[in-house]
Structure formats: C-alpha cells, structure tokens
Enzyme design. Structure first.
Site, PDB file in Angstrom:
ATOM      1  N   LYS A 227       0.821  -1.215   0.000  1.00 35.86           N
ATOM      2  CA  LYS A 227       0.000   0.000   0.000  1.00 35.86           C
ATOM      3  C   LYS A 227       0.862   1.275   0.000  1.00 35.86           C
ATOM      4  CE  LYS A 227      -4.140  -1.980   2.183  1.00 35.86           C
ATOM      5  NZ  LYS A 227      -5.063  -1.888   3.348  1.00 35.86           N
TER       6      LYS A 227
ATOM      7  N   TYR B 105     -12.613  -1.778  -4.063  1.00 36.98           N
ATOM      8  CA  TYR B 105     -13.136  -1.932  -2.697  1.00 36.98           C
ATOM      9  C   TYR B 105     -14.667  -1.834  -2.643  1.00 36.98           C
ATOM     10  CZ  TYR B 105      -8.624  -1.889  -0.206  1.00 36.98           C
ATOM     11  OH  TYR B 105      -7.388  -2.216   0.308  1.00 36.98           O
TER      12      TYR B 105
ATOM     13  N   ASN C 282      -2.079   0.458   6.718  1.00 36.66           N
ATOM     14  CA  ASN C 282      -1.569  -0.799   7.279  1.00 36.66           C
ATOM     15  C   ASN C 282      -0.719  -1.593   6.299  1.00 36.66           C
ATOM     16  OD1 ASN C 282      -3.620  -1.660   5.657  1.00 36.66           O
ATOM     17  ND2 ASN C 282      -4.793  -2.699   7.245  1.00 36.66           N
TER      18      ASN C 282
ATOM     19  N   HIS D  49      -2.263  -5.351   1.523  1.00 39.51           N
ATOM     20  CA  HIS D  49      -3.595  -5.906   1.267  1.00 39.51           C
ATOM     21  C   HIS D  49      -3.447  -7.355   0.830  1.00 39.51           C
ATOM     22  CE1 HIS D  49      -7.630  -6.502  -0.395  1.00 39.51           C
ATOM     23  NE2 HIS D  49      -7.014  -7.123  -1.382  1.00 39.51           N
TER      24      HIS D  49
ATOM     25  N   GLU E  64     -10.133 -10.171  -7.641  1.00 39.78           N
ATOM     26  CA  GLU E  64      -9.061  -9.175  -7.482  1.00 39.78           C
ATOM     27  C   GLU E  64      -7.884  -9.383  -8.436  1.00 39.78           C
ATOM     28  OE1 GLU E  64      -9.798  -7.990  -2.786  1.00 39.78           O
ATOM     29  OE2 GLU E  64      -8.020  -9.151  -3.317  1.00 39.78           O
TER      30      GLU E  64
HETATM   31  P1  GDP Z   1      -8.247  -6.390   5.460  1.00 37.39           P
HETATM   32  O1  GDP Z   1      -8.932  -7.469   4.654  1.00 37.39           O
HETATM   33  O2  GDP Z   1      -7.401  -6.934   6.581  1.00 37.39           O
HETATM   34  O3  GDP Z   1      -7.469  -5.421   4.591  1.00 37.39           O
HETATM   35  O4  GDP Z   1      -9.378  -5.532   6.204  1.00 37.39           O
HETATM   36  P2  GDP Z   1     -10.830  -5.010   5.756  1.00 37.39           P
HETATM   37  O5  GDP Z   1     -11.276  -5.708   4.500  1.00 37.39           O
HETATM   38  O6  GDP Z   1     -11.704  -5.067   6.951  1.00 37.39           O
HETATM   39  O7  GDP Z   1     -10.594  -3.464   5.429  1.00 37.39           O
HETATM   40  C1  GDP Z   1      -9.981  -3.051   4.241  1.00 37.39           C
HETATM   41  C2  GDP Z   1      -9.012  -1.943   4.534  1.00 37.39           C
HETATM   42  O8  GDP Z   1      -9.736  -0.781   4.964  1.00 37.39           O
HETATM   43  C3  GDP Z   1      -8.042  -2.182   5.681  1.00 37.39           C
HETATM   44  O9  GDP Z   1      -6.916  -2.949   5.286  1.00 37.39           O
HETATM   45  C4  GDP Z   1      -7.656  -0.786   6.089  1.00 37.39           C
HETATM   46  O10 GDP Z   1      -6.688  -0.218   5.201  1.00 37.39           O
HETATM   47  C5  GDP Z   1      -8.966  -0.045   5.902  1.00 37.39           C
HETATM   48  N1  GDP Z   1      -9.749   0.067   7.142  1.00 37.39           N
HETATM   49  C6  GDP Z   1     -10.322  -0.938   7.879  1.00 37.39           C
HETATM   50  N2  GDP Z   1     -11.002  -0.451   8.925  1.00 37.39           N
HETATM   51  C7  GDP Z   1     -10.874   0.907   8.853  1.00 37.39           C
HETATM   52  C8  GDP Z   1     -11.364   1.991   9.653  1.00 37.39           C
HETATM   53  O11 GDP Z   1     -12.078   1.799  10.647  1.00 37.39           O
HETATM   54  N3  GDP Z   1     -11.008   3.254   9.252  1.00 37.39           N
HETATM   55  C9  GDP Z   1     -10.240   3.491   8.153  1.00 37.39           C
HETATM   56  N4  GDP Z   1      -9.940   4.763   7.822  1.00 37.39           N
HETATM   57  N5  GDP Z   1      -9.782   2.497   7.383  1.00 37.39           N
HETATM   58  C10 GDP Z   1     -10.082   1.223   7.721  1.00 37.39           C
END
Ligand code: GDP
Length: 138
Positions: free
Chosen positions: A9, A49, A112, A115, A126
C-alpha cells in the site's frame, strides 16, 4: 497451488519498504508470478473496494489507496490466500502478531502497509482486476 492478490500500500511504498516486504514474501515460499507499480485512480480504488462501499471509512480508504503509488502482486503458493494473510497480520496493527508485516511496518488501522485477498472468490475477482493472463507467468 493457489494464487492471491497482494498490494503493497502507499504508506509502505512511500517509506521505501518494497524490498523488505518482497524479501519476506519470497522467503516464505511464495512465487511472485506477476508484479507492477501503479498509481490508482479514485474510480479504480472505489471499484476494487466496492464490497466496502457502505462502510463509514469507504471514502477515506479509497482516497488513501490513490494517495501514492502501490505495488500490485499476484502470489502463488500452496494455501496462498491464508498464508499471505497470516504473513500480513491482523488488519489493525495493534492486534497484529509479532513478526507480521503489519506489526512491523503499519502506521495505523488505515495505513496498514499491505492488502491480501480474503477468500478464493475474492482472489478470483481481485487478480484479474489488475492483471491479464499474459501478465501472470508461473
Ligand atoms: P483487510 O482485509 O485486513 O485489509 O481488512 P478489511 O477488508 O476489513 O478493510 C480493508 C481496509 O480498509 C483495511 O486494510 C484498512 O486499510 C482499511 N480500514 C479498515 N477499517 C478501517 C477503519 O475503521 N477506518 C479506516 N480509515 N480504514 C479502515
């Protein structure tokens, strides 16, 4: 053999962490079967997304994902989807296990560093979102 989509990222690309992350990927037995650097458009980030479009953080997440270049990867290994998610660590770096990419490199829950596809049907969406068949060479 299974394939998964990985993204380094913008926060990690910006801090010159590409090499360290690729080293972890290769040393864990993944083959990098496709790779490119890209600057996503907002429309691409929103389409990628789309499953999160009702989430409150959708706008922030998609803007962040096109705030700087990313590295897009297709990784191949036995059990690649779960193995890459294990190597990345939990979404929230504060909850990520020792030695994971997110524990060691992530800035916060949003920034973070990595991905990974979360299931076979997600990977099937994807990988071709970013790579055509000619670009994937095992
Ligand atoms: P992943 O599959 O571990 O990447 O997690 P998710 O699918 O739940 O979320 C996708 C991405 O959205 C995450 O990797 C973070 O970059 C972002 N994200 C998740 N939760 C939050 C949040 O509460 N706030 C913000 N700003 N970004 C978030």
């Amino acid at each position: 053999m299974e394939q998964t989509l990985a993204i380094i990222k913008p926060d990690a690309v910006e801090r010159n962490l590409i090499g360290q992350i690729l080293e972890r990927i290769e040393s864990r037995g993944f083959r990098i079967v496709a790779m490119k650097r890209a600057l996503l458009t907002l429309a691409q980030a929103e389409a990628f997304y789309h499953v999160h479009k009702e989430r409150p953080f959708f706008g922030e997440l998609t803007q962040y994902m096109c705030s700087g270049p990313v590295v897009l990867l297709t990784l191949e290994r036995e059990n690649a989807i779960a193995a890459w998610r294990e190597l990345m660590g939990a979404t929230n770096p504060q909850e990520a296990a020792e030695g994971t990419i997110r524990k060691d490199f992530a800035i916060n829950l949003e920034k973070n560093s990595a991905h990974g596809s979360d299931a076979p049907d997600t990977a099937a969406f994807e990988i071709p979102f970013f790579f055509n068949k000619l670009e994937i060479q095992g």
